[in-house]
Design an enzyme around this catalytic site. Structure first.
Site, PDB file in Angstrom:
ATOM      1  N   GLY A  55       1.181  -1.411  -0.027  1.00 27.58           N
ATOM      2  CA  GLY A  55      -0.118   0.124   0.430  1.00 27.58           C
ATOM      3  C   GLY A  55       0.666   1.149  -0.171  1.00 27.58           C
ATOM      4  O   GLY A  55       1.249   2.168  -0.846  1.00 27.58           O
ATOM      5  N   ASP A  60      -2.309   0.879  -3.143  1.00 28.71           N
ATOM      6  CA  ASP A  60      -3.383   1.378  -3.138  1.00 28.71           C
ATOM      7  C   ASP A  60      -3.920   1.929  -4.518  1.00 28.71           C
ATOM      8  O   ASP A  60      -4.730   1.678  -4.560  1.00 28.71           O
ATOM      9  CB  ASP A  60      -3.417   2.597  -1.777  1.00 28.71           C
ATOM     10  CG  ASP A  60      -3.516   1.905  -0.021  1.00 28.71           C
ATOM     11  OD1 ASP A  60      -3.608   0.970  -0.259  1.00 28.71           O
ATOM     12  OD2 ASP A  60      -2.897   2.341   0.327  1.00 28.71           O
ATOM     13  N   ARG A  96     -12.303   7.756  -1.519  1.00 32.06           N
ATOM     14  CA  ARG A  96     -13.419   8.440  -2.726  1.00 32.06           C
ATOM     15  C   ARG A  96     -13.674   7.835  -3.345  1.00 32.06           C
ATOM     16  O   ARG A  96     -14.528   7.916  -4.204  1.00 32.06           O
ATOM     17  CB  ARG A  96     -12.530   9.634  -2.648  1.00 32.06           C
ATOM     18  CG  ARG A  96     -13.374  10.415  -3.738  1.00 32.06           C
ATOM     19  CD  ARG A  96     -12.591  11.845  -3.880  1.00 32.06           C
ATOM     20  NE  ARG A  96     -11.323  11.988  -3.700  1.00 32.06           N
ATOM     21  CZ  ARG A  96     -11.164  11.541  -5.575  1.00 32.06           C
ATOM     22  NH1 ARG A  96     -11.788  11.677  -6.488  1.00 32.06           N
ATOM     23  NH2 ARG A  96      -9.852  11.812  -5.771  1.00 32.06           N
TER      24      ARG A  96
END
Length: 140
Positions: A55, A60, A96
């Site tokens: 990540g 990510d 988001r």
């Protein structure tokens, strides 16, 4: 369906236990994960998983790119809300994107179990329609 499996360090044991418990359901789908999380799940379950970078090293964002291109259907991201993450902007961007593209996102075990049971019952088949249509946010 394409499913992402991600976990912060203090939640890796939880996501491995989750993958073990729901191995038969997960095995029916195409799995993606960030580096260490994917390695641990593969070792414990034998599931085939496409692994991205860790990540903090861009994993990510790699998963976020799939979401933005409507190529990810579900995200299981077991987050550690009590530890500051050095890559928090990447984490926020991923969350988001899930909201923007209507991708179901579980950030804890309780929500993950509801979503995995929905997968088992084929409740998320609407994602197939979304994937065929393309970008939900395009006009027309």
């Amino acid at each position: 369906m394409n499913i992402a499996l991600i976990a912060h360090d203090k939640k890796k044991d939880d996501i491995v236990r989750f993958a073990i418990a729901y191995k038969t359901i997960l095995a029916e789908h195409t799995l993606y994960a960030t580096g260490t999380t994917g390695s641990r799940i593969m070792k414990e379950t034998g599931l085939s998983i496409h692994r991205f970078q860790s990540g903090p090293l861009g994993g990510d964002q790699e998963i976020g790119a799939l979401i933005a291109n409507n190529k990810m259907d579900v995200v299981f991201f077991f987050r550690d809300p009590l530890t500051v993450q050095p890559h928090e902007p990447d984490v926020s961007a991923l969350v988001r994107l899930c909201d923007v593209y209507a991708v179901p996102l579980a950030t804890n075990m309780g929500t993950a179990e509801i979503i995995i049971k929905g997968l088992e019952r084929n409740d998320l088949s609407w994602r197939n329609i979304v994937s065929e249509k393309g970008d939900m946010n395009e006009p027309g």
